[in-house]
Write an enzyme that holds these catalytic residues in place. Sequence first.
Site, mmCIF file in Angstrom:
data_model
loop_
_atom_site.group_PDB
_atom_site.id
_atom_site.type_symbol
_atom_site.label_atom_id
_atom_site.label_comp_id
_atom_site.label_asym_id
_atom_site.label_seq_id
_atom_site.Cartn_x
_atom_site.Cartn_y
_atom_site.Cartn_z
ATOM 1 N N LYS A 169 0.756 -1.124 0.090
ATOM 2 C CA LYS A 169 -0.016 0.029 0.086
ATOM 3 C C LYS A 169 1.105 1.162 0.129
ATOM 4 C CE LYS A 169 -3.379 2.481 3.016
ATOM 5 N NZ LYS A 169 -4.348 2.123 3.916
HETATM 6 C C1 5RP Z 1 -1.804 4.333 7.762
HETATM 7 C C2 5RP Z 1 -2.857 3.405 7.132
HETATM 8 C C3 5RP Z 1 -4.214 3.623 7.003
HETATM 9 O O1 5RP Z 1 -4.986 2.530 6.763
HETATM 10 C C4 5RP Z 1 -4.502 4.611 5.953
HETATM 11 O O2 5RP Z 1 -3.862 5.680 6.050
HETATM 12 C C5 5RP Z 1 -5.870 4.938 5.991
HETATM 13 O O3 5RP Z 1 -6.429 5.447 4.846
HETATM 14 P P1 5RP Z 1 -6.380 6.766 4.340
HETATM 15 O O4 5RP Z 1 -5.098 7.559 4.553
HETATM 16 O O5 5RP Z 1 -7.217 6.342 3.145
HETATM 17 O O6 5RP Z 1 -7.180 7.839 5.607
HETATM 18 O O7 5RP Z 1 -2.434 2.673 6.394
HETATM 19 O O8 5RP Z 1 -0.763 4.460 7.287
#
Ligand code: 5RP
Length: 257
Positions: A169
């Site tokens: 991710k």
């Molecule tokens: C933290 C994460 C969180 O799940 C993620 O950032 C949350 O999603 P968004 O940024 O879209 O609110 O992985 O690093």
Amino acid sequence: MKKHLTNIFSPESGNTVMFAFDHGYFMGSVSGLERLDLLIPSLIDHVDVLMATRGALRTCVKPNFRKGIALRVSAGSSMLNDDLSHELVSVDIEEAIRMNADCLAVQTFIGADGQLSSIDNLSRAINAGARYSIPTLGVIAVGKDMERTDRYFKLATRIVAELGAHIIKTYYCDKFEEIVAACPVPIVVAGGKKLPEKEALTMAYRSMQGGARGLDMGRNIFQSNHPTVMADAIGKIVHHKFTDKEAWEYFSEKTKS
Ligand code: 5RP
């Protein structure tokens, strides 16, 4: 492992809409996530995977939930710390199996003070997951003083892939397609801070055009005034080849009063 990956990536499109609501693991209650017990049931039919902590899953996801689960297994800092990069593995593999996890999500802070511990955490999760065929999702974290450039993301995603993460991710940035091309495992794109819906849909579209295999979005869904429609609009881009313009038209049509 293929079964777990099939619970994450749709066999039809090959892609995924992951809904991230694990923010509480270091932020506590954030705007839009105050009532997980109400929000999560309303979104379940609109996404493919829930990305969450075990505490949130236990309390707001019913046992008959049959979609994918990305279980947050790293923790160790909070918004009260200046440096968030020092974490440990907070969930053991037997608990992850009990929680029906389809992947173990570990934050990785490449280039930060806590790099060594986060690589240790990532490696522990990958090794434990490998014993039971559970994939690991390496989450590229960007500290507040770190650059959000293609150079940085290319470095970080490649390191995390080479260490054995099965899915990564990361954030969308310029030259995103080069990051995807240099990364041997599927990339899903984080949403980041709340954007106007139209911009978030464009970011999602550009991510998919750049080769992402889906979105792992939190605030841009749950802080929208129309979380389920926003999740559906993202799904149109991810699974049905909508352009950002078409997805925005869909969102506008569904939300006009
Ligand atoms: C933290 C994460 C969180 O799940 C993620 O950032 C949350 O999603 P968004 O940024 O879209 O609110 O992985 O690093």
